[in-house]
Scaffold this motif. Structure first.
Motif: not given
Length: 353
Positions: A207-225
């Motif tokens: 679950a922690e590995l999946e959370r790290q993946f999620s945080l990375i894509f949230e970061g891309f979402y924020g940067a591109i926004s």
């Protein structure tokens, strides 16, 4: 088993002018933003914050992979090496059993006892040695049979798998990841390979590995926004395209890699994902992409450059609202860098104010 497994994701095919190059969009985007005064430019500051978060989370993901044995766990139950099957396998098992018994202490003593009964002390010695030789001969014959007729099982790929999933689903429900092992079985007849088959075994990721993946894509979402702001694009439309984009990471093969190599590969894979994500969310900027750049890197460079132009000229009492993106970029390119443009503006103030 079936055909060869699908190729692993190496983070390639998104760099302009070199489809074999690995994406360096994350590191290079951070480098571009280091030249910008993020204290006064809020969009660039937001992009930099997101990128630093992405960088930190990739490091955290690497540490997690190294510290846990989840990837190796995906190979549970797989016996690698060469094994005989069918009648040969049964015969070899029997021969191995006899050999193991003959070479054991009990088998040797029985051999010695039989020899003693037949020929006295000399017979005992011969019986003892004969049992040992029989045990060794059986093992040699088993090895030869395996080399000639065995089926070799090996793990040819091992790492993390992420199937197709939208950014919107990742943002709302988290990234869905698995560990995987690609298995190859090669059959031999008289020592010649007669064909190979492949299969893939999956296990659920931490679950922690999946959370790290999620945080990375949230970061891309924020940067591109954040990049949408200086470009004058509708934030709602950009975020709608972001949410609808389907990420398909596929297999990330980490078998045999060092910690540094794991982080390097993850950075390239995520960089390529960001390139594809940026191209979909903020299309139409291909004219600004330089050879060797990924689309995400270019987006960050262009957005921060335009914000620099707008911010600098507004300090001089001039607006660039009526200028096209190309005109703004041409104006930025006249100075060469954000630092040079800021210096020129400072000199102007010193002379005339």
């Amino acid at each position: 088993g079936g055909a060869k497994p699908t190729p692993a994701n190496d983070g390639t095919s998104t760099v302009f002018g070199d489809s074999a190059a690995k994406s360096e969009s994350i590191a290079k985007a951070i480098d571009h933003l280091r030249e910008v005064d993020t204290l006064t430019m809020r969009y660039s500051a937001a992009m930099l914050a997101s990128l630093k978060s992405i960088e930190a989370n990739i490091g955290g993901l690497t540490n997690l992979i190294i510290r846990t044995n989840g990837i190796e766990g995906s190979a549970a139950g797989i016996q690698t090496g060469t094994k005989l099957t069918g009648l040969l396998g049964t015969a070899n098992s029997m021969l191995t059993g006899i050999s193991n018994f003959a070479s054991s202490k009990t088998g040797s003593l029985i051999g010695a006892g039989i020899g003693m009964a037949i020929a006295g002390p000399i017979g005992a010695a011969i019986g003892f040695l004969g049992a040992k030789l029989l045990g060794g001969l059986g093992k040699v014959l088993g090895s030869i049979a395996g080399a000639l007729f065995g089926t070799k099982t090996s793990i040819v790929g091992q790492g993390i798998y992420g199937g197709a999933q939208s950014v919107g689903s990742i943002m709302s429900g988290g990234f869905d990841a698995s560990y995987y092992s690609d298995i190859k079985k090669t059959k031999k007849f008289l020592g010649i390979s007669t064909g190979s088959s492949y299969s893939t075994q999956y296990t659920a990721a931490d679950a922690e590995l999946e959370r790290q993946f999620s945080l990375i894509f949230e970061g891309f979402y924020g940067a591109i926004s954040a990049a949408a702001g200086p470009l004058g694009m509708s934030l709602g439309e950009v975020q709608s395209r972001l949410s609808g984009f389907v990420v398909n990471i596929g297999k990330i093969d980490l078998k045999g890699l060092t910690g540094a190599e794991i982080q390097e590969k993850l950075t390239a894979v995520f960089g390529a994902a960001a390139d594809n994500l940026a191209r979909t969310a903020v299309p139409g900027l291909e004219q600004f992409q330089k050879v060797g750049e990924g689309y995400f890197e270019m987006l960050v460079r262009v957005a921060s450059s335009i914000e620099t132009v707008s911010s600098t000229l507004s300090l001089l009492g001039t607006s660039v609202e009526g200028l096209s993106l190309s005109a703004k970029m041409n104006l930025f390119d006249l100075f060469g860098s954000a630092g040079d443009m800021a210096s020129a503006a400072g000199e102007y103030f010193a002379l005339y104010y």
